[in-house]
Design a protein around this motif. Sequence first.
Motif, short mmCIF file in Angstrom:
data_model
loop_
_atom_site.label_atom_id
_atom_site.label_comp_id
_atom_site.label_asym_id
_atom_site.label_seq_id
_atom_site.Cartn_x
_atom_site.Cartn_y
_atom_site.Cartn_z
N LYS A 141 0.89 -1.30 0.10
CA LYS A 141 0.11 0.09 0.08
C LYS A 141 0.91 1.34 0.03
O LYS A 141 0.51 2.19 0.42
N GLU A 308 -2.98 12.85 -1.77
CA GLU A 308 -4.32 12.24 -1.13
C GLU A 308 -3.92 10.86 -0.66
O GLU A 308 -4.30 10.52 0.62
N LYS A 309 -3.24 10.05 -1.50
CA LYS A 309 -2.85 8.59 -0.94
C LYS A 309 -1.79 8.78 0.28
O LYS A 309 -2.00 7.80 1.31
N LYS A 311 -1.73 11.20 2.61
CA LYS A 311 -2.50 11.61 3.82
C LYS A 311 -3.32 10.57 4.31
O LYS A 311 -3.69 10.56 5.56
N ASN A 312 -3.87 9.71 3.36
CA ASN A 312 -4.82 8.73 3.59
C ASN A 312 -4.11 7.37 3.29
O ASN A 312 -4.90 6.66 2.69
N GLU A 314 -4.17 4.57 5.04
CA GLU A 314 -4.91 3.32 5.21
C GLU A 314 -6.06 3.10 4.45
O GLU A 314 -6.95 2.12 4.49
N ARG A 315 -6.49 4.30 3.90
CA ARG A 315 -7.93 4.02 3.20
C ARG A 315 -7.86 3.33 1.87
O ARG A 315 -7.26 3.46 1.00
N GLU A 316 -8.84 2.20 1.94
CA GLU A 316 -8.93 1.51 0.48
C GLU A 316 -9.69 2.31 -0.56
O GLU A 316 -10.75 2.86 0.15
#
Length: 334
Positions: A141, A308-309, A311-312, A314-316
């Motif tokens: 990730k 954006e990836k 900063k987030n 863990e977000r799928e």
Amino acid sequence: MKKVTMDDVARHSNVSKSTVSQYLNKRYDYMGVDTKRRIESAINELGYRPNFVARSLKQKRTSTIGVIIANILHSFSTKIVRAIEDVCNENDFHVIICNADDDPAKERKYINMLRSKQVDGIIVFPTGGNMELYQSMVSEKFPLIFVDRMLDELTVDTVLLDNQEAAYIAVEHFLNLGHTRIGVITSSLIHKITPRVERIEGYKKALSENGVPIKDEYIKGLKVEDMKQGLREMFTSDEPPTAILACNDLSLIEVLNYVKENGLSIPDELALIGIDDDPFANIFSPPLTTVSQPVFEMGKKAAELLLEKIKNAEREGIVQIYRFPPSLIVRRST
């Protein structure tokens, strides 16, 4: 000479160390104007330089990204990088730029170097030769964005032009002017680089839908050093093309060199369109018809997606392909 610390700045400006930290991280929401002025003055007077290594260890971020471009000689690449750098600068991120020369070994070396420097994410124009390395980043990730090129085997957010449409509208323009013997030239097709393959597909689609036979001798996908010979073969055939589509800036330059060396007249003897609106297109004589891609918007989108990836992390999310529309700029070479 003693190194100036954050404690020194705090004492000099008569505030707490945490307030200085908030100032350095631009968290000004509850900070008065006078407090900000005192801290700024103390930093300047003392010559304080933040320790970015220590900060990155604490925050688990380096505020740095890597950009690996395929070939820095393409004006497309330099414009994309400029747009990426603009977005990163606005967000206080640093950018390390690497030129892979379309060489998988060189690309691998740069990926490993950037990862060892703990960059927060990478934007890459993939060569396609490091599938296991790309896959390992996806599995971890690790924030990763592809630009200009897709790899079908991987699910990675990708920003690129609608390449088929770019070639299609160029060929359609030739056809509307009465040309049926239309050539196309691009860089080598051996490695199946996305824009090269898709632009050839768009060229063929436009001809087929208009009932014009596709002739293999009019299609050239070559290394730059071989393009001169490829053009010679094309133009010394029994029925040489009356129009030609140059699929990138390097192939356009080779066509222009061939035209000059052989005394061809544009557009009387050869109509010409280039994909990528190069800076010289408008000032060339005659001005060149081009298919433009919104390069700065594409670079901005790639940078915004990566940040954006980061900063987030863990977000799928659903992996998306972002295709940007081309536009035909008609000048006097057609």
